[in-house]
Write a protein that holds these residues in place. Structure first.
Motif, PDB file in Angstrom:
ATOM      1  N   MET A  69       0.829  -1.189   0.000  1.00 38.53           N
ATOM      2  CA  MET A  69       0.000   0.000   0.000  1.00 38.53           C
ATOM      3  C   MET A  69       0.875   1.256   0.000  1.00 38.53           C
ATOM      4  O   MET A  69       0.565   2.205  -0.694  1.00 38.53           O
ATOM      5  CB  MET A  69      -0.899  -0.036   1.238  1.00 38.53           C
ATOM      6  CG  MET A  69      -1.713   1.190   1.417  1.00 38.53           C
ATOM      7  SD  MET A  69      -3.398   0.758   1.324  1.00 38.53           S
ATOM      8  CE  MET A  69      -4.137   2.286   1.710  1.00 38.53           C
ATOM      9  N   THR A  70       1.959   1.254   0.732  1.00 40.56           N
ATOM     10  CA  THR A  70       2.826   2.424   0.810  1.00 40.56           C
ATOM     11  C   THR A  70       3.553   2.645  -0.508  1.00 40.56           C
ATOM     12  O   THR A  70       3.737   3.772  -0.932  1.00 40.56           O
ATOM     13  CB  THR A  70       3.845   2.242   1.942  1.00 40.56           C
ATOM     14  OG1 THR A  70       3.146   1.912   3.129  1.00 40.56           O
ATOM     15  CG2 THR A  70       4.626   3.501   2.167  1.00 40.56           C
ATOM     16  N   ARG A  71       3.962   1.575  -1.161  1.00 40.53           N
ATOM     17  CA  ARG A  71       4.683   1.705  -2.428  1.00 40.53           C
ATOM     18  C   ARG A  71       3.819   2.339  -3.499  1.00 40.53           C
ATOM     19  O   ARG A  71       4.335   2.994  -4.393  1.00 40.53           O
ATOM     20  CB  ARG A  71       5.158   0.339  -2.902  1.00 40.53           C
ATOM     21  CG  ARG A  71       6.261  -0.201  -2.069  1.00 40.53           C
ATOM     22  CD  ARG A  71       6.782  -1.470  -2.665  1.00 40.53           C
ATOM     23  NE  ARG A  71       7.388  -2.253  -1.608  1.00 40.53           N
ATOM     24  CZ  ARG A  71       7.523  -3.536  -1.651  1.00 40.53           C
ATOM     25  NH1 ARG A  71       7.087  -4.219  -2.663  1.00 40.53           N
ATOM     26  NH2 ARG A  71       8.091  -4.176  -0.663  1.00 40.53           N
ATOM     27  N   LEU A  94       4.305   6.050  -3.148  1.00 43.55           N
ATOM     28  CA  LEU A  94       5.665   6.567  -3.070  1.00 43.55           C
ATOM     29  C   LEU A  94       6.055   7.365  -4.313  1.00 43.55           C
ATOM     30  O   LEU A  94       6.505   8.508  -4.206  1.00 43.55           O
ATOM     31  CB  LEU A  94       6.647   5.419  -2.837  1.00 43.55           C
ATOM     32  CG  LEU A  94       8.098   5.825  -2.632  1.00 43.55           C
ATOM     33  CD1 LEU A  94       8.226   6.664  -1.366  1.00 43.55           C
ATOM     34  CD2 LEU A  94       8.976   4.594  -2.540  1.00 43.55           C
ATOM     35  N   LEU A  95       5.890   6.796  -5.490  1.00 42.17           N
ATOM     36  CA  LEU A  95       6.280   7.491  -6.711  1.00 42.17           C
ATOM     37  C   LEU A  95       5.445   8.752  -6.946  1.00 42.17           C
ATOM     38  O   LEU A  95       6.018   9.821  -7.203  1.00 42.17           O
ATOM     39  CB  LEU A  95       6.202   6.546  -7.911  1.00 42.17           C
ATOM     40  CG  LEU A  95       6.650   7.153  -9.245  1.00 42.17           C
ATOM     41  CD1 LEU A  95       8.106   7.581  -9.167  1.00 42.17           C
ATOM     42  CD2 LEU A  95       6.450   6.158 -10.372  1.00 42.17           C
ATOM     43  N   PRO A  96       4.103   8.691  -6.835  1.00 44.92           N
ATOM     44  CA  PRO A  96       3.355   9.947  -6.989  1.00 44.92           C
ATOM     45  C   PRO A  96       3.729  10.994  -5.942  1.00 44.92           C
ATOM     46  O   PRO A  96       3.788  12.186  -6.242  1.00 44.92           O
ATOM     47  CB  PRO A  96       1.893   9.523  -6.831  1.00 44.92           C
ATOM     48  CG  PRO A  96       1.865   8.085  -7.154  1.00 44.92           C
ATOM     49  CD  PRO A  96       3.197   7.546  -6.750  1.00 44.92           C
ATOM     50  N   GLY A  97       4.022  10.561  -4.729  1.00 41.01           N
ATOM     51  CA  GLY A  97       4.430  11.502  -3.693  1.00 41.01           C
ATOM     52  C   GLY A  97       5.765  12.152  -3.996  1.00 41.01           C
ATOM     53  O   GLY A  97       5.946  13.351  -3.788  1.00 41.01           O
ATOM     54  N   LEU A  98       6.711  11.339  -4.500  1.00 33.27           N
ATOM     55  CA  LEU A  98       8.018  11.882  -4.858  1.00 33.27           C
ATOM     56  C   LEU A  98       7.930  12.840  -6.042  1.00 33.27           C
ATOM     57  O   LEU A  98       8.707  13.780  -6.147  1.00 33.27           O
ATOM     58  CB  LEU A  98       8.995  10.751  -5.165  1.00 33.27           C
ATOM     59  CG  LEU A  98       9.484   9.949  -3.965  1.00 33.27           C
ATOM     60  CD1 LEU A  98      10.372   8.797  -4.417  1.00 33.27           C
ATOM     61  CD2 LEU A  98      10.231  10.832  -2.992  1.00 33.27           C
ATOM     62  N   LEU A  99       6.996  12.604  -6.937  1.00 34.98           N
ATOM     63  CA  LEU A  99       6.820  13.511  -8.067  1.00 34.98           C
ATOM     64  C   LEU A  99       6.010  14.751  -7.675  1.00 34.98           C
ATOM     65  O   LEU A  99       6.237  15.837  -8.209  1.00 34.98           O
ATOM     66  CB  LEU A  99       6.130  12.782  -9.226  1.00 34.98           C
ATOM     67  CG  LEU A  99       6.933  11.651  -9.870  1.00 34.98           C
ATOM     68  CD1 LEU A  99       6.090  10.938 -10.909  1.00 34.98           C
ATOM     69  CD2 LEU A  99       8.215  12.181 -10.479  1.00 34.98           C
ATOM     70  N   LEU A 100       5.091  14.590  -6.760  1.00 37.05           N
ATOM     71  CA  LEU A 100       4.224  15.692  -6.366  1.00 37.05           C
ATOM     72  C   LEU A 100       4.940  16.687  -5.447  1.00 37.05           C
ATOM     73  O   LEU A 100       4.681  17.888  -5.524  1.00 37.05           O
ATOM     74  CB  LEU A 100       2.973  15.138  -5.673  1.00 37.05           C
ATOM     75  CG  LEU A 100       1.856  16.116  -5.376  1.00 37.05           C
ATOM     76  CD1 LEU A 100       1.304  16.677  -6.674  1.00 37.05           C
ATOM     77  CD2 LEU A 100       0.759  15.442  -4.586  1.00 37.05           C
ATOM     78  N   PHE A 101       5.822  16.212  -4.609  1.00 38.37           N
ATOM     79  CA  PHE A 101       6.504  17.080  -3.647  1.00 38.37           C
ATOM     80  C   PHE A 101       7.277  18.218  -4.330  1.00 38.37           C
ATOM     81  O   PHE A 101       7.087  19.383  -3.980  1.00 38.37           O
ATOM     82  CB  PHE A 101       7.429  16.245  -2.748  1.00 38.37           C
ATOM     83  CG  PHE A 101       7.932  16.976  -1.546  1.00 38.37           C
ATOM     84  CD1 PHE A 101       7.127  17.152  -0.439  1.00 38.37           C
ATOM     85  CD2 PHE A 101       9.212  17.497  -1.530  1.00 38.37           C
ATOM     86  CE1 PHE A 101       7.587  17.828   0.676  1.00 38.37           C
ATOM     87  CE2 PHE A 101       9.681  18.172  -0.428  1.00 38.37           C
ATOM     88  CZ  PHE A 101       8.871  18.343   0.680  1.00 38.37           C
ATOM     89  N   PRO A 102       8.154  17.926  -5.319  1.00 33.44           N
ATOM     90  CA  PRO A 102       8.847  19.038  -5.985  1.00 33.44           C
ATOM     91  C   PRO A 102       7.890  19.954  -6.747  1.00 33.44           C
ATOM     92  O   PRO A 102       8.120  21.171  -6.811  1.00 33.44           O
ATOM     93  CB  PRO A 102       9.813  18.356  -6.951  1.00 33.44           C
ATOM     94  CG  PRO A 102       9.907  16.961  -6.524  1.00 33.44           C
ATOM     95  CD  PRO A 102       8.667  16.649  -5.774  1.00 33.44           C
TER      96      PRO A 102
END
Length: 176
Positions: free
Chosen positions: A1-3, A6-14
């Motif tokens: 569930m966390t994975r 992870l990728l959308p969060g890493l892309l959304l943060f910047p």
């Protein structure tokens, strides 16, 4: 569930950082935005240094007293993560970094991270080949646990050994 996040969060943060920088630049000007970013980085690094020293001395004190420094290790890791976030230019990363570094908010972060890692470890344990063993640990049906059912064998303990002058002498029975 966390994975999955992870990728959308890493892309959304910047992307959120860039949007906040552009909005701040439009509202207060580019020069003042740059000054705020630099002040935030300097203040954050000072705070990280101060709290890092405090966490290090607490870690040494716990180690010298002979107890497990679990809380101190967690605080040290949280302070270092906060410092890394402060080194990244941006307002959102500075807010999260300061949240992790401040001694007032650090216990909240510690509890959240403990909950997260406990959940991850239990998920990993449940998926392992030994997962059924973890389900029974300490619960009903576990060895010595509450609600244990099983046959009860009534009997009597008979000691056939005798002690002679401090030595145990085992009696041997003759096969008949």
């Amino acid at each position: 569930m966390t994975r999955r996040w992870l990728l959308p969060g890493l892309l959304l943060f910047p992307a959120v950082e860039i949007v906040l920088l552009v909005l701040a630049g439009r509202a207060i000007g580019g020069g003042l935005t740059l000054v705020l970013l630099l002040l935030g980085a300097v203040a954050g690094m000072w705070l990280m240094r101060k709290e890092g020293r405090r966490a290090w001395s607490a870690l040494q004190g716990a180690a010298q007293s002979g107890r497990m420094p679990d809380r101190e290790l967690g605080d040290s890791a949280i302070v270092m993560a906060g410092g890394a976030l402060l080194a990244i230019p941006g307002f959102l990363s500075d807010l999260v970094g300061i949240f992790l570094i401040l001694p007032v908010t650090r216990p909240i972060a510690r509890r959240g991270l403990a909950w997260f890692f406990a959940r991850r470890v239990s998920d990993i344990a449940a998926r392992s080949p030994y997962g059924p063993l973890f389900d029974r640990m300490g619960g009903p049906g576990a060895p010595g646990g509450p609600g244990q059912q099983g046959p009860v064998v009534h009997g009597e303990v008979i000691h056939d050994d005798e002690v002679v002058e401090g030595h145990v002498v085992v009696r041997r029975r003759d096969p008949q």
